[in-house]
Design a protein around this motif. Structure first.
Motif, PDB file in Angstrom:
ATOM      1  N   ILE A   1     -78.888  -6.547  43.562  1.00 33.89           N
ATOM      2  CA  ILE A   1     -78.999  -5.310  42.780  1.00 33.89           C
ATOM      3  C   ILE A   1     -78.262  -4.170  43.479  1.00 33.89           C
ATOM      4  O   ILE A   1     -77.529  -3.408  42.847  1.00 33.89           O
ATOM      5  N   LEU A   2     -78.434  -4.079  44.808  1.00 32.69           N
ATOM      6  CA  LEU A   2     -77.702  -3.051  45.564  1.00 32.69           C
ATOM      7  C   LEU A   2     -76.196  -3.267  45.458  1.00 32.69           C
ATOM      8  O   LEU A   2     -75.423  -2.303  45.389  1.00 32.69           O
ATOM      9  N   CYS A   3     -75.783  -4.517  45.430  1.00 33.45           N
ATOM     10  CA  CYS A   3     -74.359  -4.843  45.300  1.00 33.45           C
ATOM     11  C   CYS A   3     -73.802  -4.292  43.992  1.00 33.45           C
ATOM     12  O   CYS A   3     -72.731  -3.688  43.961  1.00 33.45           O
TER      13      CYS A   3
ATOM     14  N   VAL B   1     -86.527 -12.758  47.291  1.00 34.71           N
ATOM     15  CA  VAL B   1     -86.659 -11.330  46.954  1.00 34.71           C
ATOM     16  C   VAL B   1     -85.587 -10.513  47.666  1.00 34.71           C
ATOM     17  O   VAL B   1     -84.976  -9.622  47.058  1.00 34.71           O
ATOM     18  N   ALA B   2     -85.333 -10.807  48.929  1.00 40.42           N
ATOM     19  CA  ALA B   2     -84.295 -10.075  49.666  1.00 40.42           C
ATOM     20  C   ALA B   2     -82.924 -10.305  49.031  1.00 40.42           C
ATOM     21  O   ALA B   2     -82.122  -9.368  48.903  1.00 40.42           O
TER      22      ALA B   2
ATOM     23  N   MET C   1     -69.732  -6.953  50.887  1.00 39.21           N
ATOM     24  CA  MET C   1     -70.591  -7.381  52.004  1.00 39.21           C
ATOM     25  C   MET C   1     -72.015  -7.630  51.516  1.00 39.21           C
ATOM     26  O   MET C   1     -72.651  -8.609  51.924  1.00 39.21           O
ATOM     27  N   LEU C   2     -72.526  -6.773  50.655  1.00 39.72           N
ATOM     28  CA  LEU C   2     -73.870  -6.975  50.098  1.00 39.72           C
ATOM     29  C   LEU C   2     -73.933  -8.241  49.255  1.00 39.72           C
ATOM     30  O   LEU C   2     -74.921  -8.962  49.279  1.00 39.72           O
ATOM     31  N   PHE C   3     -72.868  -8.524  48.512  1.00 38.36           N
ATOM     32  CA  PHE C   3     -72.823  -9.743  47.707  1.00 38.36           C
ATOM     33  C   PHE C   3     -72.872 -10.974  48.611  1.00 38.36           C
ATOM     34  O   PHE C   3     -73.573 -11.944  48.313  1.00 38.36           O
TER      35      PHE C   3
END
Length: 158
Positions: free
Chosen positions: A26-28, A19-20, A41-43
């Motif tokens: 999605i944020l990426c 889930v994280a 960085m999110l990816f």
């Protein structure tokens, strides 16, 4: 001493990582147009957490579990053991900085470090083998039963 109960990898941990990872993915996507560096960085974080959940799921499906038997204690997901006669002490460890980092730590006698290193095919010897509670489904039961088995093993005449 008969083999004790097998303790599987926690499904909750696998789901939390999955889930994280999806949330970070999605944020990426949402952050890509506004801040490409942050998106990269999110990816990376998303890739790491999803990869960790897949790794743990595969190990769980392969039947990799934590347990002990008449020979010794399995200390990692590769099935490596530390034998009973090599162990000097077993202790509970809790990090004061974070509440979720509890573990059962197995301390082999210092004369056995090199022998264990060779058997586990590692480059450097380990002075202690930590079994993190976050990996196990019922960690309190695992620790309690392992300590009982250790007490029985210590009290047996050699």
């Amino acid at each position: 001493m008969e083999q004790a109960r097998m303790y599987r990898i926690s499904v909750l941990l696998i789901l939390v990582f999955m889930v994280a990872g999806i949330f970070l993915g999605i944020l990426c996507i949402l952050a890509f147009s506004a801040a490409p560096i942050v998106s990269i960085m999110l990816f990376t974080c998303s890739f790491f957490t999803i990869g960790s959940s897949i790794y743990l799921w595969r190990k769980r499906n392969e039947g990799k579990e934590f347990y002990w038997d008449a020979e010794g204690i399995v200390v990692d997901l590769n099935g490596n053991k530390v034998y009973w006669d090599e162990i000097e002490d077993i202790q509970f460890f809790k990090n004061s900085a974070s509440s979720f980092s509890k573990s059962t730590v197995i301390y082999p006698h210092y004369t056995n470090h090199e022998k264990i290193r060779i058997r586990h095919k590692k480059w450097m010897p380990k002075t202690a083998h930590s079994i993190d509670w976050i990996l196990i489904e019922k960690p309190k039961e695992y620790h309690k039963n392992l300590m009982q088995a250790w007490e029985e093993k210590k009290n047996l005449p050699k």
